[in-house]
Motif scaffolding. Structure first.
Motif, short mmCIF file in Angstrom:
data_model
loop_
_atom_site.label_atom_id
_atom_site.label_comp_id
_atom_site.label_asym_id
_atom_site.label_seq_id
_atom_site.Cartn_x
_atom_site.Cartn_y
_atom_site.Cartn_z
N ARG A 23 -91.21 6.14 56.15
CA ARG A 23 -90.92 6.96 57.33
C ARG A 23 -91.50 8.37 57.16
NH1 ARG A 23 -85.65 4.60 56.63
NH2 ARG A 23 -85.69 2.72 57.87
N VAL A 24 -91.35 8.92 55.95
CA VAL A 24 -91.88 10.27 55.71
C VAL A 24 -93.41 10.25 55.80
CG1 VAL A 24 -92.10 12.12 54.00
CG2 VAL A 24 -89.93 10.95 54.27
N LEU A 25 -94.02 9.25 55.19
CA LEU A 25 -95.50 9.16 55.21
C LEU A 25 -96.01 9.05 56.64
CD1 LEU A 25 -96.09 6.86 52.14
CD2 LEU A 25 -96.85 9.21 52.39
N LYS A 26 -95.30 8.27 57.45
CA LYS A 26 -95.71 8.11 58.85
C LYS A 26 -95.65 9.48 59.56
CE LYS A 26 -94.44 5.61 62.97
NZ LYS A 26 -93.22 5.34 63.68
N ALA A 27 -94.55 10.20 59.32
CA ALA A 27 -94.41 11.52 59.97
C ALA A 27 -95.48 12.49 59.47
CB ALA A 27 -93.01 12.09 59.70
N MET A 28 -95.82 12.41 58.18
CA MET A 28 -96.80 13.35 57.62
C MET A 28 -98.22 13.03 58.05
SD MET A 28 -95.39 13.84 53.75
CE MET A 28 -96.74 14.73 53.08
N TRP A 29 -98.56 11.75 58.05
CA TRP A 29 -99.95 11.36 58.29
C TRP A 29 -100.27 11.13 59.76
CZ3 TRP A 29 -100.69 7.40 53.68
CH2 TRP A 29 -100.72 8.13 52.48
N PHE A 30 -99.28 10.60 60.50
CA PHE A 30 -99.57 10.23 61.89
C PHE A 30 -98.83 11.09 62.92
CE2 PHE A 30 -100.02 6.34 59.29
CZ PHE A 30 -101.41 6.20 59.39
N GLY A 31 -97.89 11.91 62.46
CA GLY A 31 -97.16 12.77 63.40
C GLY A 31 -98.09 13.88 63.87
N SER A 32 -97.97 14.24 65.14
CA SER A 32 -98.85 15.32 65.61
C SER A 32 -98.07 16.63 65.64
CB SER A 32 -99.41 14.98 66.98
OG SER A 32 -98.34 14.85 67.87
N TRP A 204 -109.31 19.23 49.22
CA TRP A 204 -107.89 19.56 49.36
C TRP A 204 -107.67 20.59 50.46
CZ3 TRP A 204 -104.64 16.20 47.94
CH2 TRP A 204 -104.86 15.43 46.80
N LYS A 205 -108.57 21.57 50.56
CA LYS A 205 -108.41 22.57 51.62
C LYS A 205 -108.44 21.90 52.99
CE LYS A 205 -110.12 26.95 49.75
NZ LYS A 205 -111.12 27.98 49.80
N TYR A 206 -109.39 20.97 53.16
CA TYR A 206 -109.52 20.29 54.44
C TYR A 206 -108.29 19.42 54.71
CZ TYR A 206 -110.61 16.96 57.99
OH TYR A 206 -110.50 16.19 59.11
N LEU A 207 -107.92 18.61 53.71
CA LEU A 207 -106.81 17.67 53.91
C LEU A 207 -105.53 18.40 54.31
CD1 LEU A 207 -106.62 14.56 53.62
CD2 LEU A 207 -105.42 14.97 51.48
N PHE A 208 -105.20 19.46 53.58
CA PHE A 208 -103.98 20.20 53.89
C PHE A 208 -104.07 20.91 55.24
CE2 PHE A 208 -102.91 19.90 49.32
CZ PHE A 208 -101.58 19.54 49.44
N SER A 209 -105.27 21.37 55.59
CA SER A 209 -105.38 22.11 56.86
C SER A 209 -105.05 21.21 58.04
CB SER A 209 -106.78 22.71 57.02
OG SER A 209 -107.71 21.68 57.28
N THR A 210 -105.21 19.89 57.89
CA THR A 210 -104.87 18.99 59.00
C THR A 210 -103.35 18.99 59.25
OG1 THR A 210 -104.71 17.05 57.57
CG2 THR A 210 -106.87 17.47 58.56
N ASP A 211 -102.56 19.43 58.26
CA ASP A 211 -101.11 19.58 58.45
C ASP A 211 -100.72 21.06 58.58
OD1 ASP A 211 -100.15 17.02 58.63
OD2 ASP A 211 -99.83 16.78 56.48
#
Ligand SMILES: C[S@@+](CC[C@H](N)C(=O)[O-])C[C@H]1O[C@@H](n2cnc3c(N)ncnc32)[C@H](O)[C@@H]1O
Length: 258
Positions: A23-32, A204-211
């Motif tokens: 559930r957490v992964l879904k919220a982190m990766w797919f939540g807008s 890592w900079k790019y990946l984190f910036s998406t969140d």
């Protein structure tokens, strides 16, 4: 066990289940992330995972344990935790919170759903009267409920600097709150100037910036320019369900107000 004359600390390890992790992964990766204000954006990111936050983040926010285990605490400590989320940092001092080691603890966070979890934690642990949870902006020098300027022994900020757009203001607020000789304790993800490959920094900079999380070399440098450094650990940490070789640098910094 704490030595004589030392505050007792607990190795806080919340239990998790695979279903909750999903559930957490879904919220982190797919939540807008949506909303106009910073607060609305934070709430949209956290509201589906607030009740599961501690179990998952505990295994990826590796800087928190060394920070809390080394946080300087002396009797009668006034402690402010800025961007404190669910107030889980207080758990590291669970048995000592209601003793004379702490005069007062103030946890500030801008996300209503996380603040609700923090308030429940205070209730469940009977920390009322000692631990004060404040819904508000950690960069605001006039935020109601905070102790007066120059009166705090410790200010901590764990994994919030990278999430605060005007991050210099949260460091200024910490500096304002501390008494001379008081300690600032900060941990977060970072960029390792010395040994990290360029491609890894970009990744890592790019990946984190998406969140909406922004890594920068400037965070540690700014801390070092504002405070007298007493401890700095830079290390690499893994993430649950991510291949072990994908590690991101993090730091745990302790400094003293000059
Ligand atoms: C990654 S979480 C870390 C929470 C907690 N400190 C921990 O270590 O688990 C980042 C936190 O910063 C908070 N935050 C972001 N901007 C903030 C601001 N301007 N004022 C207060 N809190 C803020 C978020 O609500 C969130 O709880």
């Amino acid at each position: 066990m704490a030595g004589a004359g030392e505050v007792e600390r607990t190795d806080y390890t919340p239990k998790s289940s695979f279903a909750d992790d999903l559930r957490v992964l879904k919220a982190m990766w797919f939540g807008s992330v949506s909303g106009d204000s910073h607060q609305d954006q934070l709430e949209s990111f956290y509201n589906k995972q607030a009740h599961l936050y501690d179990q998952y983040r505990h295994r990826m926010l590796h800087g928190r344990k060394p920070l809390m285990m080394n946080m300087p605490v002396k009797k009668g400590c006034v402690w402010v935790d800025l961007g404190g989320g669910t107030a889980s940092n207080v758990e590291f001092f669970g048995k000592s919170v209601m003793t004379d080691w702490f005069k007062s603890v103030h946890v500030v966070d801008l996300t209503p759903s996380l603040v609700r979890v923090a308030k429940k934690r205070v209730e469940d642990n009977n920390w009322g009267g000692k631990v004060n949870i404040i819904l508000g902006d950690a960069t605001d020098p006039n935020l109601e409920g905070l102790p007066p300027s120059g009166s705090c022994d410790v200010v901590s900020i764990s994994y919030a600097v990278t999430m605060i757009p005007n991050w210099r203001d949260v460091l200024k607020n910490a500096h304002r709150l501390l008494k001379p000789g008081g300690h600032i304790c900060v941990c977060d993800f970072t960029v390792d100037r010395d040994s990290q490959w360029g491609i890894s920094k970009t990744f890592w900079k790019y990946l984190f910036s998406t969140d909406h999380i922004y890594l920068s070399e400037e965070h540690i440098e700014t801390l070092q320019s504002m405070f007298d450094q007493t401890r700095l650990e830079v290390n690499y940490g893994t993430f649950p369900y991510v291949p072990f070789f994908l590690k991101c640098p993090y730091y745990a910094y302790i400094g003293q107000k000059k």
